[in-house]
Design a protein around this motif. Structure first.
Motif, PDB file in Angstrom:
ATOM      1  N   THR A   5      -8.213 -31.508  11.917  1.00 31.29           N
ATOM      2  CA  THR A   5      -8.505 -31.453  13.124  1.00 31.29           C
ATOM      3  C   THR A   5      -9.369 -31.863  13.265  1.00 31.29           C
ATOM      4  OG1 THR A   5      -8.705 -28.803  13.594  1.00 31.29           O
ATOM      5  CG2 THR A   5      -6.208 -29.678  12.910  1.00 31.29           C
ATOM      6  N   PRO A   6     -10.153 -32.065  14.014  1.00 33.90           N
ATOM      7  CA  PRO A   6     -11.670 -31.996  14.343  1.00 33.90           C
ATOM      8  C   PRO A   6     -12.434 -31.420  14.822  1.00 33.90           C
ATOM      9  CG  PRO A   6     -10.693 -33.868  15.959  1.00 33.90           C
ATOM     10  CD  PRO A   6      -9.022 -33.162  14.991  1.00 33.90           C
ATOM     11  N   ALA A   7     -11.434 -30.054  15.100  1.00 32.10           N
ATOM     12  CA  ALA A   7     -12.419 -28.649  15.304  1.00 32.10           C
ATOM     13  C   ALA A   7     -12.619 -28.209  14.062  1.00 32.10           C
ATOM     14  CB  ALA A   7     -11.640 -27.708  16.191  1.00 32.10           C
ATOM     15  N   ASP A   8     -11.722 -28.948  13.337  1.00 26.01           N
ATOM     16  CA  ASP A   8     -11.914 -27.819  11.715  1.00 26.01           C
ATOM     17  C   ASP A   8     -12.849 -28.743  11.021  1.00 26.01           C
ATOM     18  OD1 ASP A   8      -9.658 -26.527  11.860  1.00 26.01           O
ATOM     19  OD2 ASP A   8      -8.687 -28.006  10.952  1.00 26.01           O
ATOM     20  N   ARG A   9     -13.257 -29.878  10.895  1.00 27.68           N
ATOM     21  CA  ARG A   9     -14.628 -31.085  10.351  1.00 27.68           C
ATOM     22  C   ARG A   9     -15.588 -30.636  10.645  1.00 27.68           C
ATOM     23  NH1 ARG A   9      -9.360 -34.244  10.146  1.00 27.68           N
ATOM     24  NH2 ARG A   9     -10.009 -35.909  12.831  1.00 27.68           N
ATOM     25  N   TYR A  10     -15.361 -30.334  11.838  1.00 31.35           N
ATOM     26  CA  TYR A  10     -16.868 -29.905  13.398  1.00 31.35           C
ATOM     27  C   TYR A  10     -17.675 -28.135  12.042  1.00 31.35           C
ATOM     28  CZ  TYR A  10     -20.272 -27.640  16.095  1.00 31.35           C
ATOM     29  OH  TYR A  10     -21.648 -27.203  16.392  1.00 31.35           O
ATOM     30  N   ARG A  11     -16.418 -27.634  12.149  1.00 26.15           N
ATOM     31  CA  ARG A  11     -17.293 -26.359  11.773  1.00 26.15           C
ATOM     32  C   ARG A  11     -17.032 -26.286  10.298  1.00 26.15           C
ATOM     33  NH1 ARG A  11     -14.071 -21.101  11.469  1.00 26.15           N
ATOM     34  NH2 ARG A  11     -12.756 -22.121  13.312  1.00 26.15           N
ATOM     35  N   MET A  12     -17.226 -27.455   9.596  1.00 22.90           N
ATOM     36  CA  MET A  12     -17.109 -27.698   8.480  1.00 22.90           C
ATOM     37  C   MET A  12     -18.671 -28.437   8.009  1.00 22.90           C
ATOM     38  SD  MET A  12     -16.850 -27.215   4.867  1.00 22.90           S
ATOM     39  CE  MET A  12     -15.110 -26.651   4.493  1.00 22.90           C
ATOM     40  N   ILE A  13     -18.617 -29.578   9.094  1.00 21.04           N
ATOM     41  CA  ILE A  13     -19.894 -30.078   8.888  1.00 21.04           C
ATOM     42  C   ILE A  13     -21.327 -28.615   9.535  1.00 21.04           C
ATOM     43  CG2 ILE A  13     -21.722 -31.930  10.459  1.00 21.04           C
ATOM     44  CD1 ILE A  13     -18.554 -33.221  10.485  1.00 21.04           C
ATOM     45  N   ARG A  14     -21.021 -28.170  10.124  1.00 20.83           N
ATOM     46  CA  ARG A  14     -21.789 -26.591  10.950  1.00 20.83           C
ATOM     47  C   ARG A  14     -22.036 -26.515   9.591  1.00 20.83           C
ATOM     48  NH1 ARG A  14     -25.623 -26.437  14.433  1.00 20.83           N
ATOM     49  NH2 ARG A  14     -26.683 -25.000  12.479  1.00 20.83           N
ATOM     50  N   LEU A  15     -20.965 -25.833   9.076  1.00 25.02           N
ATOM     51  CA  LEU A  15     -20.919 -24.545   7.918  1.00 25.02           C
ATOM     52  C   LEU A  15     -22.493 -25.553   6.657  1.00 25.02           C
ATOM     53  CD1 LEU A  15     -20.415 -22.116   6.625  1.00 25.02           C
ATOM     54  CD2 LEU A  15     -18.895 -23.504   5.677  1.00 25.02           C
ATOM     55  N   ILE A  16     -22.149 -26.533   6.084  1.00 25.75           N
ATOM     56  CA  ILE A  16     -23.068 -27.727   5.493  1.00 25.75           C
ATOM     57  C   ILE A  16     -24.497 -26.994   6.017  1.00 25.75           C
ATOM     58  CG2 ILE A  16     -23.302 -29.431   4.429  1.00 25.75           C
ATOM     59  CD1 ILE A  16     -20.094 -29.710   4.011  1.00 25.75           C
ATOM     60  N   ARG A  17     -24.315 -27.818   7.514  1.00 19.35           N
ATOM     61  CA  ARG A  17     -25.744 -28.029   7.961  1.00 19.35           C
ATOM     62  C   ARG A  17     -26.320 -26.229   7.908  1.00 19.35           C
ATOM     63  NH1 ARG A  17     -27.944 -31.586  11.529  1.00 19.35           N
ATOM     64  NH2 ARG A  17     -26.556 -32.628  10.403  1.00 19.35           N
ATOM     65  N   GLY A  18     -25.741 -25.339   8.314  1.00 21.89           N
ATOM     66  CA  GLY A  18     -26.485 -24.158   8.414  1.00 21.89           C
ATOM     67  C   GLY A  18     -26.510 -23.810   6.667  1.00 21.89           C
ATOM     68  N   PHE A  19     -25.840 -23.864   5.453  1.00 19.04           N
ATOM     69  CA  PHE A  19     -25.923 -23.533   4.067  1.00 19.04           C
ATOM     70  C   PHE A  19     -26.465 -24.452   3.637  1.00 19.04           C
ATOM     71  CE2 PHE A  19     -25.549 -23.929   0.047  1.00 19.04           C
ATOM     72  CZ  PHE A  19     -24.836 -22.509  -0.472  1.00 19.04           C
ATOM     73  N   GLU A  20     -27.855 -25.863   4.028  1.00 16.25           N
ATOM     74  CA  GLU A  20     -28.428 -26.196   3.652  1.00 16.25           C
ATOM     75  C   GLU A  20     -29.893 -25.496   4.174  1.00 16.25           C
ATOM     76  OE1 GLU A  20     -27.520 -26.722   0.652  1.00 16.25           O
ATOM     77  OE2 GLU A  20     -27.944 -29.501   1.136  1.00 16.25           O
ATOM     78  N   GLU A  21     -29.350 -24.978   5.868  1.00 12.96           N
ATOM     79  CA  GLU A  21     -30.758 -25.042   6.283  1.00 12.96           C
ATOM     80  C   GLU A  21     -31.221 -23.251   5.585  1.00 12.96           C
ATOM     81  OE1 GLU A  21     -30.015 -27.504  10.479  1.00 12.96           O
ATOM     82  OE2 GLU A  21     -29.519 -25.286  10.355  1.00 12.96           O
ATOM     83  N   LEU A  22     -30.144 -22.676   5.726  1.00 16.29           N
ATOM     84  CA  LEU A  22     -30.791 -20.936   4.743  1.00 16.29           C
ATOM     85  C   LEU A  22     -30.957 -21.786   3.121  1.00 16.29           C
ATOM     86  CD1 LEU A  22     -29.783 -17.999   4.978  1.00 16.29           C
ATOM     87  CD2 LEU A  22     -27.808 -18.465   3.978  1.00 16.29           C
ATOM     88  N   ALA A  23     -30.584 -22.457   2.439  1.00 19.05           N
ATOM     89  CA  ALA A  23     -31.200 -22.901   0.923  1.00 19.05           C
ATOM     90  C   ALA A  23     -32.782 -22.900   1.187  1.00 19.05           C
ATOM     91  CB  ALA A  23     -30.217 -23.884   0.686  1.00 19.05           C
ATOM     92  N   LEU A  24     -32.979 -24.041   2.349  1.00 12.42           N
ATOM     93  CA  LEU A  24     -34.523 -24.107   2.239  1.00 12.42           C
ATOM     94  C   LEU A  24     -35.885 -23.238   2.811  1.00 12.42           C
ATOM     95  CD1 LEU A  24     -34.206 -27.563   5.387  1.00 12.42           C
ATOM     96  CD2 LEU A  24     -34.713 -27.495   2.961  1.00 12.42           C
ATOM     97  N   GLU A  25     -34.576 -22.373   3.384  1.00 10.61           N
ATOM     98  CA  GLU A  25     -35.636 -21.059   3.589  1.00 10.61           C
ATOM     99  C   GLU A  25     -35.612 -20.437   1.703  1.00 10.61           C
ATOM    100  OE1 GLU A  25     -33.259 -19.970   7.602  1.00 10.61           O
ATOM    101  OE2 GLU A  25     -33.718 -17.739   6.047  1.00 10.61           O
ATOM    102  N   LEU A  26     -34.117 -20.257   1.673  1.00 16.09           N
ATOM    103  CA  LEU A  26     -34.185 -19.173   0.634  1.00 16.09           C
ATOM    104  C   LEU A  26     -35.520 -19.684  -0.273  1.00 16.09           C
ATOM    105  CD1 LEU A  26     -30.439 -17.838   0.495  1.00 16.09           C
ATOM    106  CD2 LEU A  26     -32.906 -16.998   1.113  1.00 16.09           C
ATOM    107  N   VAL A  27     -35.311 -20.942  -0.449  1.00 16.66           N
ATOM    108  CA  VAL A  27     -36.545 -22.262  -1.592  1.00 16.66           C
ATOM    109  C   VAL A  27     -37.416 -21.031  -0.937  1.00 16.66           C
ATOM    110  CG1 VAL A  27     -37.810 -24.467  -2.049  1.00 16.66           C
ATOM    111  CG2 VAL A  27     -34.701 -23.498  -1.678  1.00 16.66           C
ATOM    112  N   ALA A  28     -38.000 -21.547  -0.236  1.00 12.88           N
ATOM    113  CA  ALA A  28     -39.617 -21.211   0.455  1.00 12.88           C
ATOM    114  C   ALA A  28     -39.945 -20.346  -0.220  1.00 12.88           C
ATOM    115  CB  ALA A  28     -39.336 -21.626   1.860  1.00 12.88           C
ATOM    116  N   SER A  29     -38.774 -18.996   0.043  1.00 11.12           N
ATOM    117  CA  SER A  29     -38.805 -17.359  -0.299  1.00 11.12           C
ATOM    118  C   SER A  29     -38.970 -16.918  -1.749  1.00 11.12           C
ATOM    119  CB  SER A  29     -38.546 -16.690   0.992  1.00 11.12           C
ATOM    120  OG  SER A  29     -36.791 -17.136   0.511  1.00 11.12           O
TER     121      SER A  29
END
Lengths: 322, 322
Positions: A5-29
């Motif tokens: 569903t579109p909601a499933d797909r939004y959730r996955m995009i949100r997850l990937i975006r958040g995951f990548e932002e978290l990875a940026l943080e953990l690279v910086a740390s």
């Protein structure tokens, strides 16, 4: 995780975006060493394509692979533990960002060599065809791979043998810093068409458009129609690699970045869902848990540095004799 | 009892592997016609879907074989000439060999590469005459160089059954060797040397076709009261260091004869290990091609760069002076 569903797909995009932002943080740390190739901005491609796949289907990925790996269903906690080099990672900390794989989900690996996944995908598709299994294999690659000979060899073999493979070119406009405009003679579509492979241009910032094109290509491949090529026009909002956060380069005009950001696939997917508050909160919790898991997972024992070097269990001689 | 040629032994090994295991398949150029010998008649017997004639796309079809192996098959690739291995070093070493470790043991790549005609053949000149087994041994890829038809059969069967990539070099100069054999031929485990002739004064480690040269020299030296032990490692990686050690404990003297380039060659590794781990009576010797040799076309020049029986005889006398 279903992407029906579109909601499933939004959730996955949100997850990937958040995951990548978290990875940026953990690279910086300093928790992630070696950096990452952020997928931020390109999420619609991974999610749109993987929403067209079945669990038994397979994929080969690239150096910018976190989005593909997550969209095919990998556990974000174990992917993050892989990035932090921990024993609990998908690859037990032996692969890292550029080699993340989960064979049980058909993820044959991110890959550190541009274009290298393409013949591997054709081979996996060939094996499925030989076995009479209705599996499709997706090969993700970028515009940089369009100039690799092995990619063109893979097109030829896939077309000659009519194997169930879908080639997905994520054209983000740059091979590291080199613009596709000064690197790719002819066109991406023309390369595939030259081998008799149907080629379709897709708006790679629009999850639903990618999904629609992928569904058609995957269905055709699964029913014996042979390979297809999708060129998804997309953009990475971050640099090629996290090192660009330290070394400021000016190969991309600020206005260009700003104009692509206006087409953010996250916002477009959210617009189809309406209120995303609940999903956002769930994803935030999932990422919190992933972070906890990744940082609590033990570092590998140095005594195991040669574990898995050979599937046969062969142990190599040590580098120093006592 | 039958008279088995080296090429026929390879042919029989491939046929038996195809017959016994449906996951075995062959890729290569002109293998349907059987141009190089080992695949003669196999396409007719096993069909075009398991004995696959490939276009001239070495990188493409080697990557395909890696993908097919990841999908559960046991592909064998025939490369007509050794130089083709240079084209596919990326697919074999950087992909196939590294998958097991990089995926933390999730993946294995049971891929066999067969080079029926490695090393010099008269008149094939610079680009067809290398013997690059040392490159693969250096990178840790399992590497086999059989000297006789029964070893060729048995080692190729073990290579195909092995869960890791294996490169099998069949020396061009050994293809004419024939042997009387009776009954079914056994598989021969990788990593086990063969003492072709026991002796007490000098250990001669001979690689591939040079085993036969070493045996001729050993027979001749017997008349002078010199007892030469001829050790054929058969597998260069993993090397059977225990057998070498047992031989050196007895003789204390070592000569290696190896038809590949001198610097960083397998001969260098054998000498280094012997010097590091055993008490040698005399400085060890190695007979090789020159550093970084490129074989010239003219027969006199080609032969001038390859190890010879004369050089071996002199080296044995030299180590006996101590």
């Amino acid at each position: 995780m279903s992407l029906r569903t579109p909601a499933d797909r939004y959730r996955m995009i949100r997850l990937i975006r958040g995951f990548e932002e978290l990875a940026l943080e953990l690279v910086a740390s300093g928790d992630i060493v070696g950096g990452t190739h952020p997928y931020i901005g390109q999420e619609a491609v991974a999610v749109g394509v993987c929403s067209a796949l079945r669990p038994e289907d397979r994929l080969t990925s690239t150096h910018r692979g976190h989005g593909h790996v997550l969209a095919k269903g990998a556990d974000p906690a174990r992917l993050l533990a892989e990035l932090t080099g921990r024993e609990g990672g998908l690859n037990r900390g032996r692969g890292g960002s550029m080699h993340a794989a989960d064979l049980s989900l058909g993820i044959l690996g991110a890959n550190g060599i541009v274009g290298a996944g393409a013949p591997i995908a054709v081979g996996a598709a060939w094996a499925a065809q030989l076995a009479g299994e209705p599996r499709v294999v997706v090969s993700f690659f970028g515009d940089g791979a369009l100039n690799q000979g092995v990619l063109l060899e893979s097109f030829n073999l896939a077309a000659m043998w009519q194997v169930p493979v879908v080639f997905v070119c994520e054209n983000n406009g740059y091979a590291t810093t080199l613009p596709a405009a000064v690197a790719v003679a002819g066109s991406a579509l023309g390369r595939a068409e030259a081998f008799g492979i149907p080629a379709v241009a897709v708006d790679g910032m629009d999850t639903e458009a990618v999904r629609e094109a992928a569904l058609a290509a995957v269905d055709r491949a699964r029913s014996g129609g042979g390979p297809e090529f999708l060129e998804c026009s997309t953009y990475r909002f971050e640099g090629h690699h996290t090192m660009e956060r330290r070394i400021k380069l000016d190969y991309r005009p600020a206005e260009e970045i700003a104009s692509w950001r206006e087409r953010d696939p996250l916002a477009r997917a959210a617009a189809l869902v309406g209120d995303t508050t609940a999903i956002d909160a769930e994803v935030a919790e999932q990422l919190y848990q992933a972070r906890e898991f990744a940082l609590a997972s033990p570092a590998p024992d140095p005594a195991g540095a040669c574990d898995h070097l050979y599937a046969s269990g062969l142990r190599p001689r040590a580098g120093a004799v006592a | 009892m039958s008279w088995l040629s080296y090429t026929k032994a390879l042919n029989r090994a491939l046929a038996d592997a195809l017959a016994e295991d449906p996951s075995v398949c062959l890729f290569g150029e002109d293998i349907g016609a059987g141009l190089a010998g080992p695949t003669l008649g196999l396409q007719k017997r096993f069909g075009t879907s398991r004995v696959v004639d490939t276009p001239l796309s070495e990188q493409g079809f080697t990557g395909v074989a890696v993908g097919a192996a990841l999908a559960g098959l046991r592909p064998v690739i025939e490369f007509q000439i050794p130089a083709l291995l240079f084209l596919v070093f990326e697919q074999l070493v950087n992909q196939a060999h590294k998958f097991s470790l990089m995926t933390g043991g999730q993946a294995s790549v049971p891929l066999t590469c067969l080079v029926p005609g490695s090393g010099s053949r008269d008149g094939w000149a610079g680009q067809h005459s290398d013997h690059p087994y040392g490159l693969f041994a250096h990178m840790g890829v399992k590497t086999v160089v059989p000297a006789t038809p029964t070893d060729a059969y048995g080692l190729l069967r073990s290579a195909i059954a092995d869960p890791d990539p294996v490169v099998v070099f069949a020396p061009a100069a050994a293809l004419g060797v024939r042997e009387d054999v009776t009954g079914p031929l056994p598989a021969i485990p990788l990593g086990q040397a063969r003492i072709h002739r026991p002796g007490t004064d000098v250990t001669v480690v001979a690689v591939g076709h040079l085993v036969h040269e070493a045996l001729a020299v050993a027979r001749e030296l017997t008349e002078q009261g010199i007892s030469v032990e001829v050790l054929d490692p058969r597998t260069l990686y993993p090397f059977d260091w225990d057998s070498l050690g047992a031989s050196l404990e007895k003789t204390g003297r070592l000569v290696v004869i190896d038809d590949s380039n001198r610097s960083c060659g397998i001969g260098a590794e054998i000498l280094a290990t012997a010097a590091e781990q055993y008490r040698l009576t005399a400085p060890p010797r190695r007979i090789t091609r020159p550093d970084g040799a490129v074989l010239p076309f003219a027969r006199e020049l080609d032969r001038a760069l390859q190890p010879s029986g004369d050089q071996l005889r002199h080296a044995v006398h030299a180590v006996l002076k101590h």
